[in-house]
Design a protein around this motif. Sequence first.
Motif, short mmCIF file in Angstrom:
data_model
loop_
_atom_site.label_atom_id
_atom_site.label_comp_id
_atom_site.label_asym_id
_atom_site.label_seq_id
_atom_site.Cartn_x
_atom_site.Cartn_y
_atom_site.Cartn_z
N ASP A 438 0.80 -1.24 0.00
CA ASP A 438 0.00 0.00 0.00
C ASP A 438 0.82 1.28 0.00
OD1 ASP A 438 0.94 -0.13 2.57
OD2 ASP A 438 -1.03 -0.31 3.52
N GLY A 439 2.13 1.18 0.29
CA GLY A 439 2.96 2.39 0.22
C GLY A 439 2.98 3.01 -1.16
N LEU A 440 2.65 2.22 -2.21
CA LEU A 440 2.65 2.74 -3.57
C LEU A 440 1.46 3.66 -3.83
CD1 LEU A 440 4.13 2.55 -6.34
CD2 LEU A 440 2.54 0.70 -6.93
N ILE A 441 0.38 3.49 -3.10
CA ILE A 441 -0.84 4.26 -3.40
C ILE A 441 -1.32 5.11 -2.23
CG2 ILE A 441 -1.63 2.60 -5.13
CD1 ILE A 441 -3.50 1.42 -3.03
N CYS A 471 8.81 -1.11 -13.04
CA CYS A 471 9.25 -0.96 -11.64
C CYS A 471 9.96 0.38 -11.43
CB CYS A 471 10.18 -2.11 -11.26
SG CYS A 471 9.33 -3.67 -10.89
N ASP A 472 10.90 0.69 -12.31
CA ASP A 472 11.66 1.94 -12.17
C ASP A 472 10.76 3.16 -12.27
OD1 ASP A 472 14.01 0.54 -11.84
OD2 ASP A 472 14.61 0.69 -13.94
N ASP A 473 9.86 3.16 -13.25
CA ASP A 473 9.00 4.33 -13.46
C ASP A 473 8.02 4.53 -12.31
OD1 ASP A 473 10.35 4.68 -15.80
OD2 ASP A 473 8.74 3.91 -17.10
N LEU A 474 7.46 3.44 -11.80
CA LEU A 474 6.51 3.57 -10.69
C LEU A 474 7.19 4.11 -9.44
CD1 LEU A 474 4.30 0.37 -11.10
CD2 LEU A 474 3.63 2.74 -11.50
N LEU A 475 8.38 3.60 -9.14
CA LEU A 475 9.07 4.09 -7.95
C LEU A 475 9.51 5.54 -8.13
CD1 LEU A 475 11.26 1.08 -6.77
CD2 LEU A 475 9.10 1.90 -5.85
N ALA A 476 9.95 5.90 -9.34
CA ALA A 476 10.36 7.29 -9.57
C ALA A 476 9.20 8.25 -9.38
CB ALA A 476 10.93 7.43 -10.98
N SER A 477 7.99 7.82 -9.64
CA SER A 477 6.83 8.71 -9.54
C SER A 477 6.40 8.96 -8.10
CB SER A 477 5.66 8.12 -10.33
OG SER A 477 5.16 6.94 -9.69
N VAL A 478 6.87 8.16 -7.15
CA VAL A 478 6.42 8.31 -5.76
C VAL A 478 7.55 8.67 -4.81
CG1 VAL A 478 4.55 6.67 -6.15
CG2 VAL A 478 6.71 5.85 -5.20
N THR A 479 8.77 8.78 -5.32
CA THR A 479 9.93 8.99 -4.44
C THR A 479 9.79 10.21 -3.56
OG1 THR A 479 11.40 7.85 -5.99
CG2 THR A 479 12.42 9.36 -4.40
N ASP A 480 9.20 11.30 -4.10
CA ASP A 480 9.14 12.56 -3.35
C ASP A 480 8.16 12.53 -2.19
OD1 ASP A 480 11.03 13.62 -5.01
OD2 ASP A 480 9.59 14.58 -6.35
N TRP A 481 7.18 11.66 -2.22
CA TRP A 481 6.16 11.73 -1.17
C TRP A 481 5.92 10.43 -0.43
CZ3 TRP A 481 2.52 8.16 -2.24
CH2 TRP A 481 2.26 7.84 -3.59
N ALA A 482 6.55 9.32 -0.86
CA ALA A 482 6.28 8.02 -0.23
C ALA A 482 6.64 8.07 1.25
CB ALA A 482 7.07 6.93 -0.93
N GLU A 483 5.71 7.66 2.10
CA GLU A 483 5.91 7.70 3.55
C GLU A 483 5.97 6.30 4.15
OE1 GLU A 483 2.57 10.00 4.73
OE2 GLU A 483 3.50 11.91 4.23
N ASP A 484 5.81 5.28 3.34
CA ASP A 484 5.83 3.91 3.82
C ASP A 484 6.68 3.08 2.87
OD1 ASP A 484 5.36 1.69 5.33
OD2 ASP A 484 3.20 1.62 5.02
#
Length: 496
Positions: A438-441, A471-484
Amino acid sequence: MIDPFEAAGRIRPAYLDVDWAAGPLGPVSSWSPTLIGLVDMLLRTRNAVTLFWGPQFVMVYNAAYADMIGDKHPAALGAPAADVFAEIWDDIGPMLDSVLSGGDATWTEDMKLYMDRHGFTEETYFTFSYSAVRGPDSLIEGIIDIASETTEQVIDRRRLELLGRLTDRIGDAATIPGLIAQALPVLRSVPDDLPDVDIRPGGDTADGRVSLPLTDGLHLVTRLNPHLPDDAGYRGFLRLAAVALVQGLHRAAARRAAATEREMAEALQRSLLSRPAQPDSLDVAVRYHPASRGAQVGGDWYDAFLLPDGTLAVTVGDVTGHDRQAAAAMSQIRNLLRGIAHARPASPDQTLTALDDAMTGLSIDTLTTVVLGYIDLSTNVLRWSNAGHPPPLLINPDGTVDILEEPAELLLGTRTKVPRSQHHLRLAPGTTLILYTDGLIERRDRGLDDGLAVLRAALAGRHQSTAEQLCDDLLASVTDWAEDDIVLLIARRHPH
């Protein structure tokens, strides 16, 4: 003649002891009506007021002014100001001369003067005004000084400002050396309060400095300003500075401990996540992305392994908690799942039921969500079961995205017997399966449903992307705000 010193109160004896006739002002009977009237006025006011009379600026003042000049009273009464204030005459003498010669009043706020009034040269501050006093013929006979001492206010304000800047500067320090490097420039910016200040190991004061213990063997050491009284206010300020440093040191130590805990948990977690199996017909990619700095590592995991019959098992899960205990529990549950799936070939729902029973029997007291899928590599049929986990997504060969949102069933570890179900579909050539935690969303400013919709939109049209690219693109899109923590497992059936 009316007694001009009648209102002098407690300093009247000092007035009576002065031999006025022998001084510059002459006998009281010869004083001008202007001087007599002003003396009566100033003796009746409670503000600190003095007269500087005649060309020698002879001093006549009230009790409040006597208190302000300390040991200079009573000798100052009837004496020339240049003799009384010899140590500050270079500061105030030109001001008095300018008023006497030109008549224009002065105004000075919080003026710093090093005055000898208590047996040492003292740092003092005053707000005052020099105004000309004219006689009936409009000639200037003297100067009146209405003054207030602001020493305490100025020094208190200076010290409070220092403490505020010190607290702000060291608030984010992550290490003890870093905190010291941040603190010392602030402390050394006020040599009037902290001359020759340092933070150092040991409390040796052989060099004459005052030492206040901090923590971890460190001490705040400083000399005292010889121009300030060594009183309760000064000592209290030093204690407050030490308290601010101690609190900052404790915070830095806690951050270092948390960072160490995080590093250990992350290293443990990464060591437990093995490389995924890579069947010929599938492109499998995995990622583990730890939470943003400041949060602790959780119990997210992925796995992709072959069962004895050649079926590929794919799974992601999330153990509750954010510490090494969560990572250790994740390791136990992941290994149990592997063992059960390998030893007892069954459907995904039966495997999850057996895993839940094993967690209860082995007293693994934690909760976990998990989605488990079995991919038959000969028929390309996916069967899956979901225990309380966010739903898998599917990128179809035409670029559309489906959410495999059959109702998720109860998570594992509740010790509640519940029936579990499985679902199935065929993976056509070019189909991509996305499993995630769930950290992705999840974000603070939106719900999981909104996050899932955003993820679905981000995957639309990505049917030609490889599993690694996704995998790379999805993680790059959330790096700035992912809290989990975020775990990704992407399996793509080759198009041909």
